[in-house]
Design a protein around this motif. Sequence first.
Motif, PDB file in Angstrom:
ATOM      1  N   ILE A 198      31.856  40.453  35.550  1.00  0.00           N
ATOM      2  CA  ILE A 198      31.313  41.284  34.470  1.00  0.00           C
ATOM      3  C   ILE A 198      31.308  42.751  34.896  1.00  0.00           C
ATOM      4  O   ILE A 198      31.756  43.627  34.149  1.00  0.00           O
ATOM      5  CB  ILE A 198      29.889  40.823  34.078  1.00  0.00           C
ATOM      6  CG1 ILE A 198      29.940  39.458  33.384  1.00  0.00           C
ATOM      7  CG2 ILE A 198      29.199  41.867  33.189  1.00  0.00           C
ATOM      8  CD1 ILE A 198      28.588  38.774  33.244  1.00  0.00           C
TER       9      ILE A 198
ATOM     10  N   SER B  32      34.989  44.159  35.256  1.00  0.00           N
ATOM     11  CA  SER B  32      35.719  44.321  33.994  1.00  0.00           C
ATOM     12  C   SER B  32      35.090  45.370  33.084  1.00  0.00           C
ATOM     13  O   SER B  32      35.788  46.008  32.280  1.00  0.00           O
ATOM     14  CB  SER B  32      35.819  42.987  33.260  1.00  0.00           C
ATOM     15  OG  SER B  32      34.537  42.497  32.913  1.00  0.00           O
ATOM     16  N   HIS B  33      33.805  45.581  33.201  1.00  0.00           N
ATOM     17  CA  HIS B  33      33.061  46.482  32.326  1.00  0.00           C
ATOM     18  C   HIS B  33      33.671  47.878  32.243  1.00  0.00           C
ATOM     19  O   HIS B  33      33.897  48.416  31.158  1.00  0.00           O
ATOM     20  CB  HIS B  33      31.604  46.544  32.806  1.00  0.00           C
ATOM     21  CG  HIS B  33      30.766  47.565  32.147  1.00  0.00           C
ATOM     22  ND1 HIS B  33      30.489  48.764  32.751  1.00  0.00           N
ATOM     23  CD2 HIS B  33      30.163  47.591  30.939  1.00  0.00           C
ATOM     24  CE1 HIS B  33      29.734  49.484  31.930  1.00  0.00           C
ATOM     25  NE2 HIS B  33      29.523  48.787  30.834  1.00  0.00           N
TER      26      HIS B  33
ATOM     27  N   LEU C 181      37.115  39.152  32.608  1.00  0.00           N
ATOM     28  CA  LEU C 181      35.730  38.923  32.190  1.00  0.00           C
ATOM     29  C   LEU C 181      35.453  37.441  31.934  1.00  0.00           C
ATOM     30  O   LEU C 181      34.460  36.892  32.414  1.00  0.00           O
ATOM     31  CB  LEU C 181      35.414  39.741  30.934  1.00  0.00           C
ATOM     32  CG  LEU C 181      34.048  39.520  30.295  1.00  0.00           C
ATOM     33  CD1 LEU C 181      32.938  39.997  31.217  1.00  0.00           C
ATOM     34  CD2 LEU C 181      33.976  40.232  28.952  1.00  0.00           C
TER      35      LEU C 181
END
Length: 129
Positions: free
Chosen positions: A14, A17-18, A65
Amino acid sequence: MNSFQSVVSVVGRILLSHIFIISGISKAADPQGTIGYIQSVGAPLPEVAYAIALIVELGLATALLVGFKARWAAAGIALFTIATAFLFHFNLADQMQQIMFLKNLTITGGLLLVVAFGPGAYSLDNRRR
């Protein structure tokens, strides 16, 4: 993989990829501004570079993600991140650019860990059949 490792690996995906998804959304919202910026650093084929950036930042980052083909996605994002470090942030005399360059190297390190060890248990790659 124990439950702690499973949770930490999904949190890691998370967080990795954010930054790319947010950046991709920003690029998609302002194509002309992004293409202009790409042109300003002298990159060849700025429209193609823009399309590649969208594919990586929205497509591959979303795959990372959710853990779909995560090793391949992480490898693609790692290559993109190294390329952008050298193309956009290699003015090491500028402290902010040096920080951005090092940030890209650090993110690449995290991505390479996904390449080496996989996405973890909570991923589409490891879903139960």
